[in-house]
Motif scaffolding. Sequence first.
Motif, PDB file in Angstrom:
ATOM      1  N   CYS A  79     -43.188  38.542 -24.127  1.00 20.87           N
ATOM      2  CA  CYS A  79     -43.604  38.805 -25.303  1.00 20.87           C
ATOM      3  C   CYS A  79     -42.697  39.336 -26.720  1.00 20.87           C
ATOM      4  O   CYS A  79     -43.419  38.877 -27.779  1.00 20.87           O
ATOM      5  CB  CYS A  79     -45.276  39.648 -24.911  1.00 20.87           C
ATOM      6  SG  CYS A  79     -46.359  39.861 -24.144  1.00 20.87           S
ATOM      7  N   GLU A 124     -50.735  38.903 -37.610  1.00 22.79           N
ATOM      8  CA  GLU A 124     -50.578  38.573 -36.109  1.00 22.79           C
ATOM      9  C   GLU A 124     -50.729  37.513 -35.235  1.00 22.79           C
ATOM     10  O   GLU A 124     -49.821  36.890 -35.981  1.00 22.79           O
ATOM     11  CB  GLU A 124     -52.685  37.997 -36.272  1.00 22.79           C
ATOM     12  CG  GLU A 124     -53.209  38.726 -37.640  1.00 22.79           C
ATOM     13  CD  GLU A 124     -54.733  38.274 -37.340  1.00 22.79           C
ATOM     14  OE1 GLU A 124     -55.633  38.155 -36.208  1.00 22.79           O
ATOM     15  OE2 GLU A 124     -55.469  38.048 -38.552  1.00 22.79           O
ATOM     16  N   HIS A 125     -50.746  37.853 -33.879  1.00 25.46           N
ATOM     17  CA  HIS A 125     -49.923  36.982 -33.086  1.00 25.46           C
ATOM     18  C   HIS A 125     -50.696  37.135 -31.655  1.00 25.46           C
ATOM     19  O   HIS A 125     -51.216  39.058 -31.878  1.00 25.46           O
ATOM     20  CB  HIS A 125     -47.972  37.142 -33.163  1.00 25.46           C
ATOM     21  CG  HIS A 125     -47.552  36.267 -32.398  1.00 25.46           C
ATOM     22  ND1 HIS A 125     -47.749  36.301 -30.608  1.00 25.46           N
ATOM     23  CD2 HIS A 125     -46.659  35.203 -33.056  1.00 25.46           C
ATOM     24  CE1 HIS A 125     -46.510  35.258 -29.902  1.00 25.46           C
ATOM     25  NE2 HIS A 125     -46.146  34.262 -31.332  1.00 25.46           N
ATOM     26  N   PRO A 126     -50.538  36.012 -30.839  1.00 23.72           N
ATOM     27  CA  PRO A 126     -51.430  36.419 -29.975  1.00 23.72           C
ATOM     28  C   PRO A 126     -50.458  37.286 -29.086  1.00 23.72           C
ATOM     29  O   PRO A 126     -51.421  38.389 -28.489  1.00 23.72           O
ATOM     30  CB  PRO A 126     -51.953  35.067 -28.874  1.00 23.72           C
ATOM     31  CG  PRO A 126     -51.033  34.056 -30.265  1.00 23.72           C
ATOM     32  CD  PRO A 126     -50.417  34.751 -31.082  1.00 23.72           C
ATOM     33  N   HIS A 127     -49.101  36.833 -29.268  1.00 23.27           N
ATOM     34  CA  HIS A 127     -48.722  38.057 -27.959  1.00 23.27           C
ATOM     35  C   HIS A 127     -48.595  39.711 -28.358  1.00 23.27           C
ATOM     36  O   HIS A 127     -48.750  40.535 -27.692  1.00 23.27           O
ATOM     37  CB  HIS A 127     -47.102  37.528 -27.832  1.00 23.27           C
ATOM     38  CG  HIS A 127     -46.718  36.592 -27.101  1.00 23.27           C
ATOM     39  ND1 HIS A 127     -45.539  36.001 -27.605  1.00 23.27           N
ATOM     40  CD2 HIS A 127     -47.521  35.828 -26.268  1.00 23.27           C
ATOM     41  CE1 HIS A 127     -45.870  34.559 -26.564  1.00 23.27           C
ATOM     42  NE2 HIS A 127     -46.454  34.204 -25.961  1.00 23.27           N
ATOM     43  N   TRP A 128     -49.060  40.261 -29.972  1.00 19.32           N
ATOM     44  CA  TRP A 128     -48.990  41.564 -29.595  1.00 19.32           C
ATOM     45  C   TRP A 128     -50.552  42.370 -28.914  1.00 19.32           C
ATOM     46  O   TRP A 128     -50.345  43.769 -27.946  1.00 19.32           O
ATOM     47  CB  TRP A 128     -49.668  41.888 -30.961  1.00 19.32           C
ATOM     48  CG  TRP A 128     -49.399  42.777 -31.514  1.00 19.32           C
ATOM     49  CD1 TRP A 128     -50.682  44.136 -32.088  1.00 19.32           C
ATOM     50  CD2 TRP A 128     -49.046  44.199 -32.073  1.00 19.32           C
ATOM     51  NE1 TRP A 128     -50.304  44.949 -32.640  1.00 19.32           N
ATOM     52  CE2 TRP A 128     -48.734  45.135 -32.064  1.00 19.32           C
ATOM     53  CE3 TRP A 128     -47.093  43.504 -31.379  1.00 19.32           C
ATOM     54  CZ2 TRP A 128     -48.056  46.259 -32.227  1.00 19.32           C
ATOM     55  CZ3 TRP A 128     -46.081  44.753 -31.922  1.00 19.32           C
ATOM     56  CH2 TRP A 128     -47.124  46.338 -32.406  1.00 19.32           C
ATOM     57  N   LYS A 129     -51.331  41.851 -29.028  1.00 15.80           N
ATOM     58  CA  LYS A 129     -52.725  42.562 -27.858  1.00 15.80           C
ATOM     59  C   LYS A 129     -52.427  42.945 -26.779  1.00 15.80           C
ATOM     60  O   LYS A 129     -52.408  43.464 -26.391  1.00 15.80           O
ATOM     61  CB  LYS A 129     -53.619  41.305 -28.730  1.00 15.80           C
ATOM     62  CG  LYS A 129     -54.819  42.229 -27.939  1.00 15.80           C
ATOM     63  CD  LYS A 129     -56.346  41.568 -28.084  1.00 15.80           C
ATOM     64  CE  LYS A 129     -57.406  42.371 -27.205  1.00 15.80           C
ATOM     65  NZ  LYS A 129     -58.675  41.183 -27.890  1.00 15.80           N
ATOM     66  N   LEU A 130     -51.630  41.343 -25.884  1.00 12.69           N
ATOM     67  CA  LEU A 130     -51.224  41.924 -24.699  1.00 12.69           C
ATOM     68  C   LEU A 130     -50.199  42.655 -24.981  1.00 12.69           C
ATOM     69  O   LEU A 130     -50.384  43.566 -23.812  1.00 12.69           O
ATOM     70  CB  LEU A 130     -50.733  39.689 -24.160  1.00 12.69           C
ATOM     71  CG  LEU A 130     -50.056  39.824 -22.867  1.00 12.69           C
ATOM     72  CD1 LEU A 130     -50.876  40.597 -21.810  1.00 12.69           C
ATOM     73  CD2 LEU A 130     -49.356  38.557 -22.247  1.00 12.69           C
ATOM     74  N   SER A 176     -51.967  45.746 -24.879  1.00 17.84           N
ATOM     75  CA  SER A 176     -52.878  46.586 -24.159  1.00 17.84           C
ATOM     76  C   SER A 176     -52.041  46.762 -22.463  1.00 17.84           C
ATOM     77  O   SER A 176     -53.146  47.678 -22.211  1.00 17.84           O
ATOM     78  CB  SER A 176     -53.832  45.191 -23.350  1.00 17.84           C
ATOM     79  OG  SER A 176     -52.572  44.186 -22.767  1.00 17.84           O
ATOM     80  N   SER A 230     -54.717  47.218 -32.276  1.00 16.23           N
ATOM     81  CA  SER A 230     -54.033  46.588 -30.629  1.00 16.23           C
ATOM     82  C   SER A 230     -54.052  44.982 -31.179  1.00 16.23           C
ATOM     83  O   SER A 230     -53.649  44.276 -30.295  1.00 16.23           O
ATOM     84  CB  SER A 230     -55.218  46.212 -29.616  1.00 16.23           C
ATOM     85  OG  SER A 230     -56.454  46.243 -29.916  1.00 16.23           O
ATOM     86  N   LYS A 231     -55.240  45.017 -31.757  1.00 13.65           N
ATOM     87  CA  LYS A 231     -54.779  43.078 -32.534  1.00 13.65           C
ATOM     88  C   LYS A 231     -53.525  42.719 -33.495  1.00 13.65           C
ATOM     89  O   LYS A 231     -53.847  41.803 -33.698  1.00 13.65           O
ATOM     90  CB  LYS A 231     -56.142  42.830 -32.857  1.00 13.65           C
ATOM     91  CG  LYS A 231     -57.514  42.719 -32.103  1.00 13.65           C
ATOM     92  CD  LYS A 231     -58.796  42.559 -32.602  1.00 13.65           C
ATOM     93  CE  LYS A 231     -59.744  42.011 -31.193  1.00 13.65           C
ATOM     94  NZ  LYS A 231     -61.296  41.760 -32.096  1.00 13.65           N
TER      95      LYS A 231
END
Length: 440
Positions: free
Chosen positions: A83, A113-119, A122, A412-413
Motif C-alpha cells: 500500500c 484520495e487513493h484506494p490503497h489508503w482505505k485498505l 483499515s 479512513s477514506k
Amino acid sequence: MEDIPTEVIRIILRYLKDDPTSVCRLEQSCRHYKQVIRKDNELFENMLQEIWIKSSDGDEPQDSDARQQVERRWRLDTTAKKCVNGMAEVLREELGEHAASMNGYSKVGDTWEHPHWKLLVSLRCNVQDVLKSIANANIDYSKEVLKQNLKRFLAARAIVTIHTIECLYELQMLTTMEPHNDTRDYLTERFSLLAVKAQMTPPELLRETQPIEKVVSNQLDKIAADCLEQVDAVDHVIDKVQVLNRLLFEEMGVGGNQEDYYNYKNSLMNNVLETKKGIPITLAIFYTCIARRLSLKVDMIGLPGHLVLGFHDDLKGEQRFLDVFHGGHVLDLNDCRDIAASYGFVWDASFIQPLAPYQVFSRVLNNLSNCHRRATVMQQSTFHCMLSFQERVLMLVHQQPRIAVSLLDRLSKILTLSVELLQLYGLLVTDDDDIKIIDF
C-alpha cells in the motif's frame, strides 16, 4: 541442503528471528527445511517478541499458535508495504515538475484520495510496527531520495491517522460507560489518559516503544506503592490526606506551574509526572489517581474559576476541600464561598457537587483548546497544528457523539497532507505564517 543437520538449521534460524521473509523463503526451498521450521515454535514466539511489539493481538484467534500468528502478521505487513509503495509511486508521479520537493505543490493542505489508503487504515494497529519501521528508515542515498521520503511520510501519516481513529473509538467506548461511585475515579483516569494519547506529536508516536497510557499507569502505580505504607500507618481520613500531601507536595515537589500556566502540556498527565508541575485540573486528576490506588476517596469539585478536591473529614463529620494547585492547602466551606465570590459568583450549593468524568474531560479539552489558540495568537513554539486538530476532533465527538461515524469514515477514506509531517521529512519548506493558514 537436505543433508544439513537439524540443529545447524535451527542455529541459522535464530539469526533470522527478525526476518520473516527469509524464513518463509527457506521454508519453501525444500521439504526438510519446511519440516524443521514448522516444528520450531520457539522461533515464531521469538519473532512475535522481536518484530511485532506495538501491534495489537486482540484479533488473533484464541487457538492460534505462534506460527499462525507470525504468518498472519507477515501477510498484513506485506499488504501494508505494498500500500505504501503504491501510494508513493502515484504521489511521486503527480509531483511532476516539483520532483525535488513538495514546496509549492498545489495539493499541499488538500485531501488526496487513493484506494490503497482505505485498505491501509483499515488494518489499524495490526500494522503499526511495520509502518513505524518504514517511517523511521534511514535514507539510502544511492537510490532516489524523494521517493524514500514519500514512503516515510505516508507511513508516518498512516500511523497518525490510525492513532486518531483509535482515540475516537476509545472515546466512544468511554462515553457509553456509566459512572458509578466505585468507577468514577477510574473513568476520570481513563479520560485523562485518552487526552494524553490524543496529544502525542508525530515524533512522539514514531519514538513510542510501549503505549503511553501503560507508561503513565505504571508510574502512578509506583508512586502510590511508595506512599502506601505511610498513608496506611494512620487511621483517620484527614490524617491520611495530610500524609499524602506531605509526600506529594513536599517530598516529590508537585505543584502549580504558575510560570508557564498556558502551555498545553500542563493539561496532560504524562507532563505532570515528568515535570511535577501542572494546572489545577491535572494536579487534581493526578491526586485522585494516587488516592484511588490507596483506597482514599476524593471528589473533583468544580468551583467557579478554580478546581479543588473534596473529601469527608471523619473527625469533624463534614466535607473538607484540597487546593492542589497551592500545595494541598486544606479548605473549608467558607473558603470555597470566598473563592466563588472572588470570581463574582453568588454562592450556590451545586458548586460543590462532584464532577462526572465526562465533565472533567470537557474541562481538559477546553483548556487544551484555549492553550492552542493562545499559542497561535502569541506565535509560540508550543503550537502544533496537528494537536490542535486532534483536540477539535475529540471536542466535536465529545459534544456530538453521532458525528463520530462521519469523522471516522472521512479519516479512513481520505489522506490529508499534513504540513508538519511534510516538514519533518524534508518535503516542504514554508514559513510560520503558512503553517498557521494551512492546517490539514
